[in-house]
Motif scaffolding. Structure first.
Motif, PDB file in Angstrom:
ATOM      1  N   LYS A 107       0.850  -1.188   0.000  1.00  0.00           N
ATOM      2  CA  LYS A 107       0.000   0.000   0.000  1.00  0.00           C
ATOM      3  C   LYS A 107       0.890   1.243   0.000  1.00  0.00           C
ATOM      4  O   LYS A 107       1.662   1.448   0.929  1.00  0.00           O
ATOM      5  N   TRP A 108       0.780   2.025  -1.056  1.00  0.00           N
ATOM      6  CA  TRP A 108       1.563   3.257  -1.150  1.00  0.00           C
ATOM      7  C   TRP A 108       1.237   4.169   0.034  1.00  0.00           C
ATOM      8  O   TRP A 108       0.076   4.286   0.433  1.00  0.00           O
ATOM      9  N   PRO A 109       2.243   4.837   0.634  1.00  0.00           N
ATOM     10  CA  PRO A 109       3.648   4.789   0.239  1.00  0.00           C
ATOM     11  C   PRO A 109       4.518   3.841   1.051  1.00  0.00           C
ATOM     12  O   PRO A 109       5.628   3.533   0.633  1.00  0.00           O
ATOM     13  N   TYR A 212     -10.434   7.945  -2.544  1.00  0.00           N
ATOM     14  CA  TYR A 212      -9.294   8.594  -1.892  1.00  0.00           C
ATOM     15  C   TYR A 212      -9.782   9.803  -1.102  1.00  0.00           C
ATOM     16  O   TYR A 212     -10.842  10.373  -1.387  1.00  0.00           O
ATOM     17  N   ARG A 213      -8.998  10.186  -0.120  1.00  0.00           N
ATOM     18  CA  ARG A 213      -9.384  11.286   0.763  1.00  0.00           C
ATOM     19  C   ARG A 213      -8.259  12.322   0.835  1.00  0.00           C
ATOM     20  O   ARG A 213      -7.090  11.983   1.020  1.00  0.00           O
ATOM     21  N   LEU A 214      -8.635  13.587   0.692  1.00  0.00           N
ATOM     22  CA  LEU A 214      -7.711  14.701   0.846  1.00  0.00           C
ATOM     23  C   LEU A 214      -7.590  15.069   2.323  1.00  0.00           C
ATOM     24  O   LEU A 214      -8.437  14.685   3.144  1.00  0.00           O
ATOM     25  N   PRO A 215      -6.548  15.819   2.714  1.00  0.00           N
ATOM     26  CA  PRO A 215      -6.387  16.217   4.120  1.00  0.00           C
ATOM     27  C   PRO A 215      -7.581  16.976   4.688  1.00  0.00           C
ATOM     28  O   PRO A 215      -7.833  16.933   5.892  1.00  0.00           O
ATOM     29  N   ASN A 216      -8.345  17.670   3.832  1.00  0.00           N
ATOM     30  CA  ASN A 216      -9.513  18.420   4.319  1.00  0.00           C
ATOM     31  C   ASN A 216     -10.759  17.550   4.473  1.00  0.00           C
ATOM     32  O   ASN A 216     -11.841  18.047   4.812  1.00  0.00           O
ATOM     33  N   GLY A 217     -10.604  16.248   4.219  1.00  0.00           N
ATOM     34  CA  GLY A 217     -11.719  15.326   4.372  1.00  0.00           C
ATOM     35  C   GLY A 217     -12.495  15.048   3.101  1.00  0.00           C
ATOM     36  O   GLY A 217     -13.333  14.144   3.061  1.00  0.00           O
ATOM     37  N   GLU A 248      -0.524  13.977   1.259  1.00  0.00           N
ATOM     38  CA  GLU A 248      -1.414  14.787   0.427  1.00  0.00           C
ATOM     39  C   GLU A 248      -2.653  14.016   0.003  1.00  0.00           C
ATOM     40  O   GLU A 248      -3.626  14.609  -0.468  1.00  0.00           O
ATOM     41  N   ILE A 249      -2.615  12.704   0.184  1.00  0.00           N
ATOM     42  CA  ILE A 249      -3.721  11.857  -0.231  1.00  0.00           C
ATOM     43  C   ILE A 249      -3.681  10.572   0.580  1.00  0.00           C
ATOM     44  O   ILE A 249      -2.604  10.146   1.018  1.00  0.00           O
ATOM     45  N   SER A 250      -4.837   9.978   0.788  1.00  0.00           N
ATOM     46  CA  SER A 250      -4.870   8.679   1.454  1.00  0.00           C
ATOM     47  C   SER A 250      -5.979   7.835   0.857  1.00  0.00           C
ATOM     48  O   SER A 250      -7.017   8.359   0.419  1.00  0.00           O
ATOM     49  N   LEU A 251      -5.742   6.538   0.816  1.00  0.00           N
ATOM     50  CA  LEU A 251      -6.743   5.600   0.336  1.00  0.00           C
ATOM     51  C   LEU A 251      -7.748   5.364   1.457  1.00  0.00           C
ATOM     52  O   LEU A 251      -7.365   5.029   2.585  1.00  0.00           O
ATOM     53  N   VAL A 252      -9.028   5.553   1.164  1.00  0.00           N
ATOM     54  CA  VAL A 252     -10.049   5.339   2.186  1.00  0.00           C
ATOM     55  C   VAL A 252     -10.087   3.863   2.539  1.00  0.00           C
ATOM     56  O   VAL A 252     -10.216   2.997   1.651  1.00  0.00           O
ATOM     57  N   PRO A 253      -9.932   3.521   3.818  1.00  0.00           N
ATOM     58  CA  PRO A 253      -9.838   2.105   4.202  1.00  0.00           C
ATOM     59  C   PRO A 253     -11.125   1.339   3.991  1.00  0.00           C
ATOM     60  O   PRO A 253     -12.216   1.878   4.089  1.00  0.00           O
ATOM     61  N   ASP A 254     -10.940   0.064   3.697  1.00  0.00           N
ATOM     62  CA  ASP A 254     -12.051  -0.872   3.559  1.00  0.00           C
ATOM     63  C   ASP A 254     -11.711  -2.072   4.414  1.00  0.00           C
ATOM     64  O   ASP A 254     -10.856  -2.890   4.052  1.00  0.00           O
ATOM     65  N   TYR A 255     -12.349  -2.210   5.580  1.00  0.00           N
ATOM     66  CA  TYR A 255     -12.012  -3.272   6.512  1.00  0.00           C
ATOM     67  C   TYR A 255     -12.884  -4.501   6.355  1.00  0.00           C
ATOM     68  O   TYR A 255     -12.945  -5.353   7.233  1.00  0.00           O
ATOM     69  N   SER A 256     -13.577  -4.597   5.226  1.00  0.00           N
ATOM     70  CA  SER A 256     -14.459  -5.742   5.006  1.00  0.00           C
ATOM     71  C   SER A 256     -13.654  -7.022   4.800  1.00  0.00           C
ATOM     72  O   SER A 256     -12.485  -6.981   4.463  1.00  0.00           O
TER      73      SER A 256
END
Length: 256
Positions: A107-109, A212-217, A248-256
């Motif tokens: 998972k990057w990075p 994906y999610r930006l720092p501002n949500g 600057e970016i994050s992958l929105v988690p999927d815990y399924s």
């Protein structure tokens, strides 16, 4: 104990019951001397383990691997230092895939996932000299035998939780150091195309539509198209590519 299955990584090992941080200990070693390439610092417990950009890494005694490896990649130009992340991530993936039941993803990075949950983290600290990398500290933390995690870490897992079996920490560490050396030698040998190909093959979300999610949500859907030479994630949105750096970016988690 020195690693018998490698040429140079793990031939010298500084092993501790407890350290504040294996990376910090490696930095102190480098400040005072020049340890041989491949020197390993390990600790059964880290009291102040760190992740990327100041995040904390949980490291309970005797249940996880906390390792730092000192390397001298003078052949590597500074702008391409993210290739060390690729090498380390692939080495962890190569190792854990032997044991895990779930698919092992990069998972990057700087994380490794078993399925949808984080099992390992990477922290690489490079010292530059001009346009070259003078030395590197390759820090990794791997969850091995934890039977549970606190509620504030809903996305964490371990090899034990994935397989139902307890694993021998020295054996996993030896396997990781072996694969790290193999991947590092590929980099040193100029096999950049192979490393990037393998990295993309195991990159979570590569060429898939993900949120994906930006720092501002703010959230949006995009397709990961790879990484540029400086390690920024390339996302394809509306037919255009945009590069995002750390935090600057994050992958929105999927815990399924």
């Amino acid at each position: 104990m020195p690693n018998k299955n490698t040429l140079f990584i793990g031939k010298v090992v500084h092993d501790f019951q407890a350290l504040s941080s294996t990376n910090s200990y490696a930095q102190n070693l480098l400040a005072k001397s020049k340890p041989i390439e491949g020197t390993v610092i390990s600790a059964a417990t880290q009291t102040e383990g760190r992740g990327q950009i100041g995040s904390k890494w949980e490291s309970p005694g005797g249940q996880s691997l906390s390792l730092s490896v000192i390397l001298y990649p003078g052949f590597l130009v500074a702008r391409k230092q993210f290739e060390l992340n690729m090498v380390t991530a692939l080495a962890l993936r190569d190792t854990l895939s032997v044991y895990a039941r779930s698919t092992v993803w990069v998972k990057w990075p700087n994380d490794i996932y078993l399925g949808h949950r984080k099992v390992a983290g990477i922290l690489i600290q490079n010292q530059l000299s001009g346009q070259q990398v003078q030395h590197s500290i390759i820090g990794t933390g791997v969850n091995i035998n934890q039977p549970s995690f606190p509620p504030e870490l809903p996305g964490a897992t371990s090899l034990y939780l994935d397989t139902g079996n307890r694993h021998d920490l020295p054996a996993v560490a030896s396997a990781y150091l072996h694969t790290l050396e193999q991947r590092y030698l590929q980099l040193r040998g100029g096999q950049h195309v192979r490393l990037k190909r393998d990295y993309y093959q195991h990159l979570l979300g590569y060429q898939e539509q993900r949120t994906y999610r930006l720092p501002n949500g703010e959230e949006f859907v995009a397709e990961a198209a790879g990484v540029d030479e400086t390690g920024r994630l390339l996302l394809r949105m509306g037919g255009q590519l945009k590069a995002f750096g750390l935090k600057e970016i994050s992958l929105v988690p999927d815990y399924s």
